[in-house]
Design an enzyme around this catalytic site. Sequence first.
Site, mmCIF file in Angstrom:
data_model
loop_
_atom_site.group_PDB
_atom_site.id
_atom_site.type_symbol
_atom_site.label_atom_id
_atom_site.label_comp_id
_atom_site.label_asym_id
_atom_site.label_seq_id
_atom_site.Cartn_x
_atom_site.Cartn_y
_atom_site.Cartn_z
ATOM 1 N N THR A 174 41.686 34.269 33.859
ATOM 2 C CA THR A 174 42.494 35.375 34.366
ATOM 3 C C THR A 174 42.403 35.351 35.903
ATOM 4 O OG1 THR A 174 40.560 36.775 34.106
ATOM 5 C CG2 THR A 174 42.135 36.808 32.320
ATOM 6 N N GLU B 162 35.010 31.091 25.530
ATOM 7 C CA GLU B 162 35.702 32.338 25.908
ATOM 8 C C GLU B 162 34.666 33.452 25.907
ATOM 9 O OE1 GLU B 162 39.048 33.723 26.589
ATOM 10 O OE2 GLU B 162 37.745 35.478 26.695
ATOM 11 N N ASP C 97 41.117 27.956 32.240
ATOM 12 C CA ASP C 97 42.306 28.749 31.870
ATOM 13 C C ASP C 97 41.919 30.219 32.017
ATOM 14 O OD1 ASP C 97 44.578 29.782 30.771
ATOM 15 O OD2 ASP C 97 44.267 28.964 28.765
ATOM 16 N N GLN D 230 37.068 44.086 28.924
ATOM 17 C CA GLN D 230 38.352 44.423 29.535
ATOM 18 C C GLN D 230 39.239 45.219 28.593
ATOM 19 O OE1 GLN D 230 39.598 40.389 30.332
ATOM 20 N NE2 GLN D 230 38.976 39.797 28.274
ATOM 21 N N ASP E 155 29.771 33.133 28.106
ATOM 22 C CA ASP E 155 30.175 33.125 29.508
ATOM 23 C C ASP E 155 30.289 31.657 29.968
ATOM 24 O OD1 ASP E 155 30.444 33.356 32.214
ATOM 25 O OD2 ASP E 155 28.550 34.404 32.552
ATOM 26 N N GLY E 156 31.449 31.280 30.485
ATOM 27 C CA GLY E 156 31.702 29.904 30.913
ATOM 28 C C GLY E 156 30.717 29.425 31.971
ATOM 29 N N ASP F 74 43.511 32.943 24.041
ATOM 30 C CA ASP F 74 44.761 33.067 23.281
ATOM 31 C C ASP F 74 45.118 31.783 22.542
ATOM 32 O OD1 ASP F 74 46.535 31.435 25.245
ATOM 33 O OD2 ASP F 74 45.600 32.940 26.515
HETATM 34 N N1 AG3 Z 1 45.815 32.949 32.652
HETATM 35 C C1 AG3 Z 1 46.426 33.165 33.945
HETATM 36 C C2 AG3 Z 1 47.079 34.492 34.053
HETATM 37 C C3 AG3 Z 1 47.186 34.997 35.435
HETATM 38 C C4 AG3 Z 1 48.281 35.958 35.518
HETATM 39 N N2 AG3 Z 1 48.095 36.871 36.594
HETATM 40 C C5 AG3 Z 1 48.738 38.048 36.668
HETATM 41 N N3 AG3 Z 1 49.639 38.367 35.773
HETATM 42 N N4 AG3 Z 1 48.453 38.850 37.640
HETATM 43 C C6 AG3 Z 1 46.674 32.882 31.548
HETATM 44 C C7 AG3 Z 1 45.968 32.624 30.281
HETATM 45 C C8 AG3 Z 1 46.899 32.037 29.293
HETATM 46 N N5 AG3 Z 1 46.236 31.199 28.370
#
Ligand code: AG3
Length: 276
Positions: free
Chosen positions: A158, A107, A156, A32, A138-139, A87
């Site tokens: 995306t 991760e 956690d 990404q 890969d999870g 993170d």
């Molecule tokens: N994970 C969820 C983020 C989703 C936000 N979506 C967006 N901005 N469209 C966050 C990871 C933090 N550890």
Amino acid sequence: MIELNFTEKQTKNVSFTCKIKRTLHTEKSSFQEIAVLETIEFGKMLVLDGTVQTTIEDEFVYHEMITHVPLYTHAEPKRILVIGGGDGGTIKEILKHPTVESVELVEIDERVVQVSKKYLPEISYALNDPRVKINIRDGIEHIKNINTKYDIIIIDSTDPIGPAEGLFTYDFYSNINKKLTDTGILIAQTESPFFNKELIKNVFKNISSIFPIAKLYLANIPTYPSGLWSFTIGSKKYDPTVVNISAKYDINSKYYTKKIHNSCFVLPEFVKELLI
Ligand code: AG3
């Protein structure tokens, strides 16, 4: 004066813009596009594929709520697995619980971990704790192949596009179920009840068909789409809405409180309707 702005296109028709001081880092990893920006209102911000992941000023809401609700629900959380979350924000909250013996972070993108360590130490510092093991993997594969069991598994992730798509599926939840102890708890971040209704419905249907107890709760996260955010719990034994947490140890937090633990499960009608 030149004005610099960052914009996330949250939906086809809605955008979120904030003024930035500068760009601290950008790169294209194998998975990404990673960016760290210095915003004026929210401090440093981690952006993956153009979507806001976390910021210095509001990270505590998401990281506390994805962590303390399940960890306080469990009687004695010892072994925790975090999928995604490179993170380190979730890890820092997990380590506030005295019962925790080990935390594994799985991760997919090593660069997210490295960039967070370098540019966001306020959030990532706990990644260096000796109780933490980082596995760059890969999870989905990890869950299929491990023989260990965890008390709590935290997804956690995306958004459900790109690398995280498979983390919102029935098969993934059902494989997670097999890697939880008899009293285990699954918790997933499940997006916005305004913009992701179908996703929330599907995830809740899947988690309720796999776990005897399924619950959804809400928190306010200003930098995420619509600001209203959901989390879904699947639990084998402990019900997060009836567990007596008032007798438990205290932790340092800025959003989560024992009262919020109970109130976050009180849902607006339009959200309740997604769960039937
Ligand atoms: N994970 C969820 C983020 C989703 C936000 N979506 C967006 N901005 N469209 C966050 C990871 C933090 N550890």
